[in-house]
Design an enzyme around this catalytic site. Structure first.
Site, PDB file in Angstrom:
ATOM      1  CD  GLU A  60      -2.473 -13.712   4.692  1.00 13.97           C
ATOM      2  OE1 GLU A  60      -2.443 -14.046   5.900  1.00 13.97           O
ATOM      3  OE2 GLU A  60      -2.272 -14.508   3.765  1.00 13.97           O
TER       4      GLU A  60
ATOM      5  CE  LYS B 199      12.561 -15.941  -3.778  1.00 13.06           C
ATOM      6  NZ  LYS B 199      11.737 -16.936  -3.065  1.00 13.06           N
TER       7      LYS B 199
ATOM      8  CB  CYS C 249      -2.173 -17.758   7.091  1.00 15.89           C
ATOM      9  SG  CYS C 249      -3.146 -17.211   5.678  1.00 15.89           S
TER      10      CYS C 249
END
Length: 500
Positions: free
Chosen positions: A253, A178, A287
């Protein structure tokens, strides 16, 4: 020119839906593509296809060498399209063309090649020591989990996809992928290459649609045996709660607020450029960005002056222009969120010594832009220092001693990344004391397929990449093989009386 339209890939077929959504350039707001908009029905179809393919077993019964060969073929196909895919990625999420070719696509190719090599050399079955006094021998096998759900973000979508589906497929699993609804195009292009390489139907499925309901329903689907997710900590916690219902495996993560410590003996020219590289690369939408810069109070003015001077040379603009350093923010929602953090930072007492606003006029009248921004007068209790902003925003904090710097760095709910600048042995000593899954000494953003990627604390669970990548996508099975040849040496007498 006709606008490209992308369907979903389910059970080896391209499936369209009555509804579609638009992918628009975050730089110009021009239409890039339309994409089929799926829902819960498509999730059920994709998971059923993946489950059936796993149970049929042709993919999981292929040899590791065969699976590796297919991954290498797909990697070669991607390598032949680097320039094309880099442009598509830039059009889709606004990352500059300087980074999409090298990082988004180039590192994805290297990662897939590494995992192919790992699959060929992985210990899928090992013989252990003899078990006495029975006697017997132990065999330990690594076997696929089953259906893996991979849910990936919009900021570096191809690489985060490869981190998940390549080890999952190398281990013999089947996958339902997805992609984020804002950046699904490279995932669908990747599916085309797997189809062309001959991956059996149902082994890889790509469904497109909104995070809620599509991603949320997929992550909680009872037939999914593992969820591999990259995204926000809030969503990661929800997935972790869902996983308890069926005791499924997860790799998460999540967010980060990387602390970047400049020691008093650092090469300031290198450290200043490194701090900007750490915080501004990929338009600050990473991130593991270094968003908290910790500098000695005694050198505050000198370092801030250098930072502002160097950051003032960064060119904001058309991400397809190789001369551009920083492109647009990926969406209007994300741009507005960053601008709101500018307000919050000012209210809490931080000072913007560069940027802190939205550019206007000319090319900036369309698209989603924020200025490269540096805040000073920041303390570690401010929201701007504790929460993930996810844009080209650097906060500068000061410290009086190295022990204080380490304490500030570790005072965070996150623990994904950190960095230290200074004389090597001293910097390494500090690096060993930082609560982060990845620490760079005199550099940043060094990501290599052979090393693990992941974090401490609320930055996630598990690791992606590295020599143990396949461990995350396999179950261990212990088989005890009797070597006694008869009943004499069995432990049956503990329960059953011997025959008279």
């Amino acid at each position: 020119m006709t606008t490209p339209h992308y369907s979903m890939f389910i059970d080896g077929k391209w499936i369209d839906t009555a509804d579609a959504y638009e992918i628009r350039s975050p730089a110009t707001e021009e239409l890039v593509a339309t994409v089929a908009k799926g829902g819960i029905t498509e999730v059920d179809l994709a998971v059923a296809a993946a489950k059936a393919a796993h149970e049929e077993g042709s993919w999981r019964r292929t040899s590791p060498a065969e699976r590796a060969a297919l991954l290498n073929e797909v990697a070669t196909r991607l390598a032949g399209r680097v320039d094309e895919l880099a442009v598509l990625q830039t059009q889709e999420n606004g990352a500059t063309i300087r980074i999409t070719g090298a990082l988004h696509v180039g590192l994805s190719v290297a990662q897939m090649q590494y995992l192919a090599s790992l699959a060929e050399n992985y210990e899928w079955e090992t013989n252990g020591p003899e078990i006495g006094p029975i006697p017997a021998v132990g065999i330990v096998r690594r076997e696929p989990l089953g259906v893996v759900a991979a849910i990936v973000p919009w900021n570096i979508p191809l690489l985060t996809t490869v981190w998940k589906i390549a080890p999952a497929l190398a281990a013999g699993n089947t996958v339902v992928l997805k992609p984020d609804e804002h950046a699904p195009l490279l995932a669908l292009e990747l599916a085309k290459e797997f189809e062309a390489a001959g991956l059996p139907a149902g082994v890889l499925n790509v469904i497109t649609g909104d995070g809620d309901p599509v991603g949320a329903y997929l992550s909680g689907h009872p037939d999914v045996r593992k969820v591999a997710f990259t995204g926000s900590t809030v969503v990661g916690k929800s997935i972790l709660r869902q996983s308890a219902q069926t005791i499924r495996r997860v790799t998460l993560e999540l967010g980060g607020k990387g602390a970047n410590i400049v020691l008093d003996d650092a090469d300031l020219e290198m450290a200043v450029d490194g701090a900007l590289f750490a915080s501004m690369a990929n338009n600050g939408q990473a991130c593991e960005a270094g968003t908290r810069l910790l500098i000695p109070a005694s050198k505050r003015d000198e370092i801030v002056t250098r930072l502002v001077a160097r950051a003032s040379t960064l060119r904001l603009g058309n991400p397809l222009d190789p001369a551009t350093n920083i492109g647009p923010i990926a969406s209007r929602v994300q741009r507005d969120r960053i601008v709101d953090y500018f307000r919050i930072a000012a209210e809490e007492g931080a000072t913007a010594v560069l940027g802190g606003g939205v550019p206007v006029g000319g090319e900036f009248d369309k698209g989603y832009w924020v200025e490269p921004t540096i805040f000073v007068d920041v303390t570690n209790d401010m929201r701007i220092a504790r929460e993930e902003v996810f844009g080209p925003v650097l906060t500068v904090l000061t410290y009086d001693s190295v022990d204080e710097a380490i304490k500030i760095a570790n005072d965070s709910s996150y623990g994904l990344s950190a960095g230290v600048w200074g004389e090597e042995s001293r910097a390494l000593e500090v690096a060993r004391q930082l609560d982060a899954g990845m620490v760079w000494v005199n550099d940043w953003h060094v990501i290599h397929p052979a090393y693990p990627f992941g974090g401490y604390k609320e930055s996630g669970l598990g690791r992606e990449g590295g020599p143990d990548a396949l461990d995350e996508y396999t179950e261990q099975k212990f088989i005890s093989l009797d070597r006694s040849g008869g009943i004499e040496n069995k432990a049956f007498a503990i329960v059953i009386d011997p025959v008279a």
